[in-house]
Design a protein around this motif. Structure first.
Motif, PDB file in Angstrom:
ATOM      1  N   ASP A 213       0.852  -1.197   0.000  1.00 59.10           N
ATOM      2  CA  ASP A 213       0.000   0.000   0.000  1.00 59.10           C
ATOM      3  C   ASP A 213       0.892   1.253   0.000  1.00 59.10           C
ATOM      4  O   ASP A 213       1.143   1.871   1.024  1.00 59.10           O
ATOM      5  N   GLN A 214       1.420   1.547  -1.161  1.00 56.91           N
ATOM      6  CA  GLN A 214       2.302   2.714  -1.265  1.00 56.91           C
ATOM      7  C   GLN A 214       1.534   4.039  -1.194  1.00 56.91           C
ATOM      8  O   GLN A 214       2.090   5.065  -0.813  1.00 56.91           O
ATOM      9  N   THR A 215       0.249   3.983  -1.532  1.00 54.78           N
ATOM     10  CA  THR A 215      -0.544   5.212  -1.531  1.00 54.78           C
ATOM     11  C   THR A 215      -0.627   5.816  -0.131  1.00 54.78           C
ATOM     12  O   THR A 215      -0.500   7.029   0.063  1.00 54.78           O
ATOM     13  N   ALA A 216      -0.836   4.955   0.868  1.00 53.17           N
ATOM     14  CA  ALA A 216      -0.942   5.461   2.240  1.00 53.17           C
ATOM     15  C   ALA A 216       0.352   6.112   2.691  1.00 53.17           C
ATOM     16  O   ALA A 216       0.354   7.181   3.333  1.00 53.17           O
ATOM     17  N   HIS A 217       1.479   5.451   2.376  1.00 52.50           N
ATOM     18  CA  HIS A 217       2.769   6.037   2.754  1.00 52.50           C
ATOM     19  C   HIS A 217       3.014   7.350   2.011  1.00 52.50           C
ATOM     20  O   HIS A 217       3.555   8.312   2.578  1.00 52.50           O
ATOM     21  N   ARG A 218       2.625   7.364   0.726  1.00 52.10           N
ATOM     22  CA  ARG A 218       2.831   8.589  -0.050  1.00 52.10           C
ATOM     23  C   ARG A 218       1.991   9.733   0.513  1.00 52.10           C
ATOM     24  O   ARG A 218       2.466  10.875   0.638  1.00 52.10           O
ATOM     25  N   GLU A 219       0.716   9.445   0.854  1.00 49.77           N
ATOM     26  CA  GLU A 219      -0.137  10.488   1.417  1.00 49.77           C
ATOM     27  C   GLU A 219       0.385  10.960   2.778  1.00 49.77           C
ATOM     28  O   GLU A 219       0.331  12.153   3.095  1.00 49.77           O
ATOM     29  N   ALA A 220       0.912  10.045   3.587  1.00 49.71           N
ATOM     30  CA  ALA A 220       1.479  10.436   4.879  1.00 49.71           C
ATOM     31  C   ALA A 220       2.719  11.307   4.689  1.00 49.71           C
ATOM     32  O   ALA A 220       2.947  12.283   5.430  1.00 49.71           O
ATOM     33  N   ALA A 221       3.527  10.947   3.692  1.00 54.65           N
ATOM     34  CA  ALA A 221       4.724  11.755   3.413  1.00 54.65           C
ATOM     35  C   ALA A 221       4.341  13.156   2.940  1.00 54.65           C
ATOM     36  O   ALA A 221       4.950  14.152   3.342  1.00 54.65           O
ATOM     37  N   ILE A 222       3.312  13.213   2.096  1.00 53.76           N
ATOM     38  CA  ILE A 222       2.858  14.536   1.627  1.00 53.76           C
ATOM     39  C   ILE A 222       2.332  15.361   2.790  1.00 53.76           C
ATOM     40  O   ILE A 222       2.572  16.575   2.875  1.00 53.76           O
ATOM     41  N   ALA A 223       1.619  14.726   3.736  1.00 52.41           N
ATOM     42  CA  ALA A 223       1.108  15.442   4.901  1.00 52.41           C
ATOM     43  C   ALA A 223       2.253  15.998   5.746  1.00 52.41           C
ATOM     44  O   ALA A 223       2.189  17.137   6.256  1.00 52.41           O
ATOM     45  N   GLN A 224       3.306  15.173   5.906  1.00 52.45           N
ATOM     46  CA  GLN A 224       4.455  15.676   6.658  1.00 52.45           C
ATOM     47  C   GLN A 224       5.114  16.856   5.946  1.00 52.45           C
ATOM     48  O   GLN A 224       5.515  17.833   6.570  1.00 52.45           O
TER      49      GLN A 224
END
Length: 476
Positions: free
Chosen positions: A294-305
């Motif tokens: 699930d790379q999408t979740a990690h990508r969205e979390a990185a964008i939030a950071q």
């Protein structure tokens, strides 16, 4: 050295002004004595003229008996037959009214010799009276010419005369010019200038050296401050003059510089501390995204950071722009009551969702000259700060009275040791490290208040619970 140059310049200026003042005084006194001499000549001329007119003749004894009257004025007459009665030359009767003649053009040779002998005696001993056996007495005994000199002068400084027709002849009255007195006064002034010049220069040098030492001490202090010794203070305890006032202002600037550097250091440390967590999380999400299903979740979390980091820098930039006073051009009339009502309406529901209450009281709302959006942001930051840190069940109140705006809560408050730093950018209390935010809310409030030239005050209750933050806006 500027202080020494100034001291010498002031001393020389004093001496020059003293000289000019003395010369001016010389002119004034000389002119006054000239006027008095002319008045005495006129009065003596009138007295003698009236006497001769009453007698209707020129008796020879009138001249030989009174060469000088009690007023120090001498006289002579020219009869119609051309005979001169008195010690003057015939050419002296050519003038009409007032005139000035040199002694050689006024007196006969014997009179000049007598004057010279009298002046020599005066020069030898001013206090010793001439004896009856002197030259003047001998000439009197010879029936020739007597000069009862009742004043000191010099024979070659010019004589004032006043002449006019009397009966069928001519009358001349004369007195020494006042330039002799003026010359003596000028000499006295020059002597005093010479005498005063050395003490004036010495006193000027003393004060100049003292001032220069103080300036040198200030200059040396500057060098130490430039080397980083910001706790150095230059002003004495007692302010005595403008140099001490200058040193006090330098101390004030040094204190502000020291505070700015300390704030910058703390600011840098806070940035490093507060950005470390989001950057670490960002790196963790990027590492975990590689190979994760699930790379999408990690990508969205990185964008939030990344958004959090960008928001922090954006807030810092906004504070910097406000501190530069660059936004005052957009100021306009703002009704504080309307702004408070709007912000209260927005955040009342937010406070309820957090298990808190938000009340509002408005009394005599003022209209100020301000930036409406910044005032709303100031009030919003105060309310968000109270909602975030006051805790569940806290009561938050907005109070507007005139141009004084306050937000109060009954939360845990701020420890006394940390009250002086809560307005610094990125500074957060230890218990707030795990809550949302970057420690820029109150720093933004401070920047907005300073932009509006307002007073910002943090107040605490007696039991050190709760916090009241007041902003007093200036009224137009």
């Amino acid at each position: 050295m500027s202080a020494l140059r100034q001291a010498i310049a002031l001393s020389l200026a004093f001496l020059v002004l003293l000289t000019l003042g003395g010369l001016l005084l010389d002119d004034v006194i000389t002119e006054e004595f000239r006027a008095e001499t002319e008045e005495a000549l006129r009065e003596e001329y009138q007295r003698i003229s009236d006497r001769l007119t009453r007698e209707g003749r020129f008796p020879e004894e009138i001249v030989t008996a009174e060469v000088f009257s009690d007023s120090g004025v001498g006289y002579a007459v020219l009869r119609a037959d051309g005979k001169v009665l008195g010690p003057v030359l015939r050419g002296a009767f050519d003038s009409q009214g007032f005139d000035i003649l040199e002694a050689e053009a006024l007196f006969q040779p014997k009179a000049l010799e007598t004057l010279d002998r009298i002046f020599d005696l005066i020069d030898e001993d001013d206090e010793e009276e001439p004896s009856d056996s002197g030259p003047a007495a001998e000439e009197t005994a010879a029936g020739q010419l007597a000069f009862d000199v009742a004043f000191e002068s010099e024979a070659d400084l010019g004589w004032r005369i006043y002449s006019g027709a009397v009966l069928d002849g001519h009358l001349v009255v004369y007195a020494p010019g006042v330039s002799a007195f003026g010359s003596d006064l000028t000499s006295v002034i020059l002597v005093f200038v010479v005498i005063l010049s050395l003490p004036a220069l010495i006193i000027g040098l003393i004060f100049g050296i003292r001032a220069q030492r103080r300036l040198n001490r200030i200059g040396a202090g500057f060098d130490r401050i430039a080397d980083g010794e910001l706790d150095l203070r230059l002003a004495p305890k007692v302010i005595r003059d403008d140099i001490d006032e200058l040193a006090a202002r330098i101390d004030g600037a040094t204190e502000r510089l020291q505070a700015s550097i300390r704030q910058m250091s703390d600011f840098s440390a806070n940035i490093a501390h507060d950005l470390r967590t989001p950057l670490t999380r960002l790196r963790l999400h990027l590492d975990q995204a590689d190979g994760a299903e699930d790379q999408t979740a990690h990508r969205e979390a990185a964008i939030a950071q990344m958004d959090d980091i960008i928001a922090i820098f954006g807030a810092i930039q906004r504070i910097a722009r406000m501190q530069s006073q660059g936004r005052r051009d957009g100021f306009a009339a703002v009704d504080l009551g309307v702004v408070v009502e709007q912000v209260h309406e927005i955040y009342e529901a937010v406070a309820q969702d957090a298990g808190q209450s938000l009340s509002c009281r408005i009394t005599n709302a003022a209209t100020i000259h301000a930036d409406r959006s910044l005032i709303m942001q100031l009030l919003a930051n105060l309310i968000e700060n109270a909602i975030r840190h006051a805790g569940e069940g806290a009561r938050i109140a907005i109070d507007l009275s005139g141009s004084r705006l306050a937000v109060t809560d009954d939360g845990p408050g701020i420890p006394e040791a940390e009250r002086g730093r809560v307005l610094d950018p990125l500074y957060r209390l230890d218990r707030s490290r795990n809550t949302a935010g970057a420690g820029l809310g109150l720093a933004m409030v401070k920047a907005i208040a300073e932009l509006h030239e307002s007073e910002l005050a943090l107040m605490y209750s007696a039991d050190e619970r709760g916090l009241r933050i007041e902003v007093r806006f200036p009224q137009p």
